[in-house]
Design a protein around this motif. Sequence first.
Motif, PDB file in Angstrom:
ATOM      1  N   VAL A 171      54.103  55.963  78.837  1.00 41.21           N
ATOM      2  CA  VAL A 171      54.178  57.335  78.349  1.00 41.21           C
ATOM      3  C   VAL A 171      52.919  58.090  78.751  1.00 41.21           C
ATOM      4  CG1 VAL A 171      55.608  56.638  76.400  1.00 41.21           C
ATOM      5  CG2 VAL A 171      53.136  56.765  76.115  1.00 41.21           C
ATOM      6  N   ASP A 172      53.052  59.401  78.835  1.00 42.62           N
ATOM      7  CA  ASP A 172      51.945  60.283  79.232  1.00 42.62           C
ATOM      8  C   ASP A 172      51.188  60.721  77.981  1.00 42.62           C
ATOM      9  OD1 ASP A 172      50.224  61.962  80.467  1.00 42.62           O
ATOM     10  OD2 ASP A 172      51.705  63.490  81.000  1.00 42.62           O
ATOM     11  N   ARG A 192      61.023  62.932  75.053  1.00 43.74           N
ATOM     12  CA  ARG A 192      59.910  62.956  74.118  1.00 43.74           C
ATOM     13  C   ARG A 192      60.249  62.058  72.934  1.00 43.74           C
ATOM     14  NH1 ARG A 192      56.012  66.113  75.729  1.00 43.74           N
ATOM     15  NH2 ARG A 192      54.868  65.610  73.802  1.00 43.74           N
ATOM     16  N   ASN A 198      48.140  62.394  78.287  1.00 42.23           N
ATOM     17  CA  ASN A 198      47.472  63.649  78.664  1.00 42.23           C
ATOM     18  C   ASN A 198      46.089  63.796  78.006  1.00 42.23           C
ATOM     19  OD1 ASN A 198      47.189  66.119  79.979  1.00 42.23           O
ATOM     20  ND2 ASN A 198      48.155  67.264  78.302  1.00 42.23           N
ATOM     21  N   PRO A 199      45.036  63.153  78.463  1.00 39.75           N
ATOM     22  CA  PRO A 199      45.005  62.395  79.714  1.00 39.75           C
ATOM     23  C   PRO A 199      45.311  60.912  79.488  1.00 39.75           C
ATOM     24  CG  PRO A 199      42.801  62.620  78.851  1.00 39.75           C
ATOM     25  CD  PRO A 199      43.700  63.347  77.895  1.00 39.75           C
ATOM     26  N   THR A 217      63.042  59.523  82.049  1.00 41.72           N
ATOM     27  CA  THR A 217      61.799  60.249  82.330  1.00 41.72           C
ATOM     28  C   THR A 217      61.858  61.653  81.751  1.00 41.72           C
ATOM     29  OG1 THR A 217      61.504  58.992  84.370  1.00 41.72           O
ATOM     30  CG2 THR A 217      60.263  61.035  84.156  1.00 41.72           C
ATOM     31  N   GLU A 239      47.465  57.126  80.092  1.00 36.41           N
ATOM     32  CA  GLU A 239      48.791  56.600  79.831  1.00 36.41           C
ATOM     33  C   GLU A 239      48.733  55.602  78.697  1.00 36.41           C
ATOM     34  OE1 GLU A 239      50.007  54.821  83.468  1.00 36.41           O
ATOM     35  OE2 GLU A 239      50.636  56.715  84.405  1.00 36.41           O
ATOM     36  N   LYS A 290      57.100  58.641  80.843  1.00 40.61           N
ATOM     37  CA  LYS A 290      56.703  58.825  82.230  1.00 40.61           C
ATOM     38  C   LYS A 290      57.552  57.976  83.174  1.00 40.61           C
ATOM     39  CE  LYS A 290      52.275  59.768  84.485  1.00 40.61           C
ATOM     40  NZ  LYS A 290      50.801  59.588  84.360  1.00 40.61           N
ATOM     41  N   ARG A 291      57.660  56.684  82.829  1.00 45.48           N
ATOM     42  CA  ARG A 291      58.471  55.770  83.643  1.00 45.48           C
ATOM     43  C   ARG A 291      58.694  54.488  82.852  1.00 45.48           C
ATOM     44  NH1 ARG A 291      53.285  55.625  85.400  1.00 45.48           N
ATOM     45  NH2 ARG A 291      52.262  53.573  85.547  1.00 45.48           N
ATOM     46  N   VAL A 298      54.962  61.872  72.372  1.00 45.10           N
ATOM     47  CA  VAL A 298      54.612  61.708  73.785  1.00 45.10           C
ATOM     48  C   VAL A 298      55.858  61.868  74.657  1.00 45.10           C
ATOM     49  CG1 VAL A 298      52.661  60.193  73.307  1.00 45.10           C
ATOM     50  CG2 VAL A 298      54.929  59.202  73.638  1.00 45.10           C
ATOM     51  N   GLN A 341      38.732  59.014  77.132  1.00 41.50           N
ATOM     52  CA  GLN A 341      40.033  58.642  76.595  1.00 41.50           C
ATOM     53  C   GLN A 341      39.888  57.633  75.456  1.00 41.50           C
ATOM     54  OE1 GLN A 341      42.641  56.738  79.390  1.00 41.50           O
ATOM     55  NE2 GLN A 341      44.461  57.010  78.139  1.00 41.50           N
TER      56      GLN A 341
END
Length: 584
Positions: free
Chosen positions: A207-208, A232, A210-211, A229, A213, A198-199, A195, A181
């Motif tokens: 934010v996510d 984008r 992928n992979p 949630t 955070e 996420k929470r 992105v 990462q």
Amino acid sequence: MAITSANQLELLQTAEAVAREKMIDPGLVVEAMEESLARAAKSRYGSEMDIRVAIDRKTGRATFTRVRTVVDEGTLENHQAEVTRDQAADVVKGERPAVSVVMARVTETLEGEEKPRTREVRRFLLKTADRGTDGLPQDATPEPGDELVDEVPPVELGRIAAQSAKQVILQKVREAERDKQFEEFKDRVGTIINVAVKREEYGNVIVDLNPGEGVLRRNEKIGRESYRTGDRIRVFIKDVRREPRGPQIFLSRTAPEFMAELFKMEVPEIYEGIIEIKAVARDPGSRAKIGVISYDSSIDPVGACVGMRGSRVQAVVNELQGEKIDIIPWNEDMPTFLVNALQPAEVSKVVLDEEAERIEVVVPEEQLSLAIGRRGQNVRLASQLTGLDIDIMTEEEESARRQKEFEERTRLFVDTLDLDEFFAQLLVAEGFTNLEEVAYVELDELTVIDGVDEDTAEELQARARDHIDAQNRKALDEARALGVEDSLVEFEGLTPQMIVALAEDGVKTLEDFATCADWELAGGWTTVDGERVKDDGLLEPFGVDLAEAQTMVMTARIQLGWVDPEELEADDGDGTGEIEEVQA
């Protein structure tokens, strides 16, 4: 569970499955397995032993080996992992090695070295199997630094050992994920990514990526933005740091670079390099100013950024939650650029002090509030855009200040030269600001004044010089009373008034003066908490700038023998142009 009783290919299959799931190199997983098995073997054979495990990448067979390093007799410390030269020789002869000597490249990191280095080590591979000794060298005697390697039986993995091995593998896989990462995002700093939210935690948005955070901190959001949630959003990668808990990717929507990157996406001319964004200043969510320049005379940089009917700039405005954007043509002449940056306010006069990085702006009374802006927003953004501290005053304020300066200079000439007020005003009106200018200018510059002939000019200069001499004598007496030595008094370039100022600060010898830094003498500016703070110099009131202070300090060091002038000239000849600080 013994390794030999398990399906040997199962190790490789497991490694490939984990690597595929985590999207990492299968070799890293196999290495993790080797380390975990080595740890389990050490718990069985003893932690003092150097047990190593190698898994064949084709067959999956795990080989357990014990390694002992050959050392001198007096340096033997670990009897399990080290062996003396004589003991090693006996072992080699008794074990009848199938391969007597192998040159192996071993990578090691030495203390004080950033990069690992490779050294060659002779390895004696010991096998008890009955093999012939054909081809064995007769002088294969182990030396200090060589290694004896013999195979040991595989270990039985109990429940605790198996659990420990599992933890080692998981930890290694986790580290591999983190490294992957970090390597993926470290080169993407300064770019925009899209992105999914996420929470949200305590105002910070996670934010996510992928992979992994990323975190959009509370102060990096525009205004009072809130997300749900799955939303984008576009974010700017501000920083990527490697930390013990894993790489931390910090994102931003308030950074000035975020706006610049958005314009690059919307304006093809910026992406192609025809137009360049020279400066950006933002009050996130409210207002922004951006300076642009075109390298093609046929393209208007402002018009290109605005787009047809404002389509390009409007796309950026919509992304920034309605933030108003002023697009300003860049100009290398900073006063001209500042006048453009303060629009829509009209500017009457600009005075730039390049050394102090300050600029005075004079505006009509009715334009003052417009130039300052709501809560100082307009002038603050203009200051950020130009990198200069801006002082805004009205024409009336500027006139009052100039009048005060005129009266102070007039009073100076009246008191020191015994002139009437009208004659003193003539001198000030002609641009004379101090006694030195009157005392040492050419006579022609005084005789051009109405009513001043050559005799009058000579009398003016004589009075000015007499007053200066009297001041100098008084200052020298004061300096000597403070304990100033002759070495400093006789130093060329320092006036008696300067010497008094130095003595009052404890600089009383030429050695003291030579240890001063140039900024201590000429003053400077320091940035504290994002704001520029003035550092007063000892000789700044006498008009000594940074270059003059640097020259005087270096001259003092040369006179004291601290610096070789020939070496100094050689350094200047290299093109560096830099003068290093020299300590006594």
